[in-house]
Design a protein around this motif. Structure first.
Motif, PDB file in Angstrom:
ATOM      1  N   ALA A  70       0.720  -1.188  -0.193  1.00  0.00           N
ATOM      2  CA  ALA A  70       0.008   0.103   0.152  1.00  0.00           C
ATOM      3  C   ALA A  70       0.727   1.203  -0.093  1.00  0.00           C
ATOM      4  O   ALA A  70       0.399   2.205  -0.087  1.00  0.00           O
ATOM      5  N   GLY A  71       2.115   0.974   0.000  1.00  0.00           N
ATOM      6  CA  GLY A  71       2.969   2.340   0.086  1.00  0.00           C
ATOM      7  C   GLY A  71       3.444   3.003   1.259  1.00  0.00           C
ATOM      8  O   GLY A  71       4.054   4.070   1.358  1.00  0.00           O
ATOM      9  N   VAL A  72       3.122   2.097   2.327  1.00  0.00           N
ATOM     10  CA  VAL A  72       3.522   2.614   3.753  1.00  0.00           C
ATOM     11  C   VAL A  72       4.723   2.229   4.044  1.00  0.00           C
ATOM     12  O   VAL A  72       5.160   1.008   3.943  1.00  0.00           O
ATOM     13  N   VAL A  73       5.597   3.138   4.626  1.00  0.00           N
ATOM     14  CA  VAL A  73       6.880   3.030   4.965  1.00  0.00           C
ATOM     15  C   VAL A  73       7.177   2.670   6.370  1.00  0.00           C
ATOM     16  O   VAL A  73       6.556   3.596   7.223  1.00  0.00           O
ATOM     17  N   THR A  74       7.746   1.668   6.872  1.00  0.00           N
ATOM     18  CA  THR A  74       8.117   1.402   7.995  1.00  0.00           C
ATOM     19  C   THR A  74       9.759   1.455   8.381  1.00  0.00           C
ATOM     20  O   THR A  74      10.428   1.348   7.283  1.00  0.00           O
ATOM     21  N   GLY A  75       9.908   1.582   9.563  1.00  0.00           N
ATOM     22  CA  GLY A  75      11.366   1.462   9.884  1.00  0.00           C
ATOM     23  C   GLY A  75      11.711   2.534  10.814  1.00  0.00           C
ATOM     24  O   GLY A  75      11.041   3.534  10.938  1.00  0.00           O
ATOM     25  N   ASN A  76      13.044   2.918  11.410  1.00  0.00           N
ATOM     26  CA  ASN A  76      13.681   3.901  12.065  1.00  0.00           C
ATOM     27  C   ASN A  76      14.370   4.626  11.226  1.00  0.00           C
ATOM     28  O   ASN A  76      15.241   4.386  10.713  1.00  0.00           O
TER      29      ASN A  76
END
Length: 173
Positions: free
Chosen positions: A103-109
């Protein structure tokens, strides 16, 4: 016929041996270098134990183009970053554990680093032109309350970046 052959031979010799060393910019000639950063474990910084940044992604701030070698989410121990030659600072977003969903959601730090410096133009040769040397380099990380970058350490005092064959900064995480 021999007259034309001799003329062609003389012209070929003049063409081949008429170039001066300054007329050719070889791949070995130093051009504007990139800043090299190595990643180490923050648990024991004195020992310089290399530590991967898993799923590392690096993106320039204010630059929509990504460098092909830094665009994927790969584990890295060393990165080389180009600096802006027309400014006195460059910013990068560096992700640890980067992921992007369908869906294009970016995760991570994400940590954003700011690299500040003074530029100096140095003449290389007629064929290569000028290169930029970076002086008084300093790196800071924006504190968003969830920094994965713990310590940024310059390899040398009063860091000068003239070539990219050596590590310039160590980041401990």
């Amino acid at each position: 016929m021999m007259k034309y052959l001799y003329t062609l031979l003389v012209l070929t010799c003049l063409f081949l041996f008429g170039c001066e060393r300054d007329d050719i910019c070889t791949a070995e000639t130093g051009t504007t270098p990139r800043l090299t950063i190595a990643f180490y474990s923050a648990e024991n910084p004195e020992q310089l134990n290399p530590k991967n940044v898993f799923n590392c992604r690096v993106q320039g701030i204010g630059n929509e183009q990504t460098l092909p070698e830094l665009s994927g989410a790969q584990s890295r121990q060393v990165i080389s970053l180009p600096l802006k030659t027309t400014d006195t600072k460059t910013q990068y977003s560096i992700y640890n554990n980067y992921e992007q969903t369908d869906a294009g959601v970016v995760t991570g730090n994400e940590d954003i680093i700011t690299i500040s410096y003074i530029t100096e133009q140095v003449y290389v040769s007629r064929a290569c032109g000028f290169k930029t040397v970076f002086k008084n380099i300093n790196i800071t990380v924006n504190d968003d309350g969830d920094k994965w970058i713990k310590i940024i350490q310059s390899v040398n005092d009063n860091q000068i970046l003239e070539n990219e064959n050596a590590t310039n900064f160590n980041i401990f995480h």
